[in-house]
Enzyme design. Structure first.
Site, PDB file in Angstrom:
ATOM      1  N   LYS A 200       0.843  -1.207   0.000  1.00 29.42           N
ATOM      2  CA  LYS A 200       0.000   0.000   0.000  1.00 29.42           C
ATOM      3  C   LYS A 200       0.877   1.256   0.000  1.00 29.42           C
ATOM      4  CE  LYS A 200      -3.815  -2.386   2.283  1.00 29.42           C
ATOM      5  NZ  LYS A 200      -4.591  -2.681   3.506  1.00 29.42           N
TER       6      LYS A 200
ATOM      7  N   GLN B  37      -4.460  -1.555   9.803  1.00 24.32           N
ATOM      8  CA  GLN B  37      -4.414  -2.878   9.180  1.00 24.32           C
ATOM      9  C   GLN B  37      -4.955  -3.941  10.135  1.00 24.32           C
ATOM     10  OE1 GLN B  37      -3.647  -3.367   5.993  1.00 24.32           O
ATOM     11  NE2 GLN B  37      -3.809  -5.572   6.044  1.00 24.32           N
TER      12      GLN B  37
ATOM     13  N   ASP C 252     -10.908   2.889   4.349  1.00 27.67           N
ATOM     14  CA  ASP C 252     -11.209   1.460   4.268  1.00 27.67           C
ATOM     15  C   ASP C 252     -12.717   1.220   4.223  1.00 27.67           C
ATOM     16  OD1 ASP C 252      -9.201  -0.450   4.041  1.00 27.67           O
ATOM     17  OD2 ASP C 252      -8.616  -0.308   6.151  1.00 27.67           O
TER      18      ASP C 252
END
Ligand code: GUN
Length: 292
Positions: free
Chosen positions: A52, A96, A119
């Site tokens: 990412k 994460q 997200d």
């Protein structure tokens, strides 16, 4: 059979994002800034977050990687989240997953400012998505929808079986596939570990989206001729024949199922790269929305 090439498509999307960043710079506007919080040293998470951050660099975003000890307390992580919420330089950030067992994942996700939740995991974004309102759509389902759109696959009125009801993939993609619009308008069955006679459903499906995490679960005799297959599985399977000591397997027994499919995503190189491209897209959208 045609491959749905997520690698190629994601490169194209990244190229578009890169051009948008250049245009912003030329107009004296801010460059998008994404931060990623990584708690601990999980191998797969390290790989994903690394990817990412690298992708941010490729498109000209600013990125910040925040690495925290496995042993961090929930309170300390929550204060970090608070600091990220009030950091005006940031357009979005992700935490994460999975988090260490002693941390309540739901509490952490709830603490993220929905306007920075690129997200799309916060209930405010999930609810807005379900109600067809402007939101951040979780990157993996967003990537699948974008792939269907760019390959111009007609899914309207078709029967789609989603396997897996996770909050990150199965649940949201079942909503998006059935929403009004193009792509959309599919008739969706959401199957999961308690579904009876799963193969009876998959054998009738026009589209199968598998987000189960069981390597090579879906076999050729479980699908019909002409099916569209979207394989979201990415499981590391130990194999000493590979330099890293493992090989990545999808949920689909590719060689068997591909023979019967009209379109199929490979693993790797299918949904995975699309996920990262759509996270970047969400960050760009956030940057643009903040300016408005
Ligand atoms: N873990 C597995 N997939 C994801 C994702 O899309 N976002 C975050 N934050 N964690 C994940």
């Amino acid at each position: 059979m045609e491959l749905l090439d997520g690698k190629k498509l994601s490169q194209q999307i990244k190229e578009e994002i890169k051009l948008a960043v250049i245009a912003r710079k030329d107009n004296g506007l801010k460059v998008p800034h994404l931060a990623a919080v990584l708690v601990g040293n999980d191998g797969a998470s390290l790989t994903y977050v690394g990817s990412k951050v690298r992708s941010c660099e490729q498109v000209g975003f600013k990125s910040t990687l925040i690495r925290l000890e496995d042993s961090i307390s929930q309170e300390a992580l929550l204060s970090k989240i608070k600091a990220l919420n009030s950091d005006l330089t940031l357009d979005g950030y992700i935490v994460q997953l999975p988090l260490p067992k002693h941390i309540d994942e739901e509490k952490i996700l709830m603490a993220i400012d929905p306007n920075k939740d690129v997200d799309g995991f916060h209930p405010a974004n999930f609810g807005r998505m379900a109600l067809d309102m402007e939101s951040f759509i979780p990157a993996t389902p967003f990537g699948i929808m974008e792939m269907l759109k760019r390959y111009r696959l007609d899914i309207s009125g078709k029967h789609c079986v989603v396997i897996g009801r996770s909050h990150i993939v199965g649940r949201p993609i079942s909503i998006l596939m059935s929403q009004k619009g193009n792509p959309g308008n599919a008739t969706v069955t959401l199957a999961h570990s308690r579904t009876n006679n799963l193969e009876k459903l998959t054998q009738k499906a026009d589209i199968i989206i598998s987000a189960l995490g069981i390597p090579e679960f879906l076999k050729g005799d479980m699908v019909k001729e002409g099916v569209i297959i979207i394989d979201v599985g990415i499981t590391r399977v130990a194999d000493e024949n590979y330099p890293k000591g493992y090989v990545i397997k999808g949920d689909v027994d590719f060689k068997d199922v591909a023979l019967k499919s009209s379109y199929i995503t490979p693993v790797p190189g299918g949904v995975g790269p699309m996920t990262i491209a759509m996270l970047l897209k969400n960050t760009l959208l956030s940057c643009e929305r903040r300016a408005n």
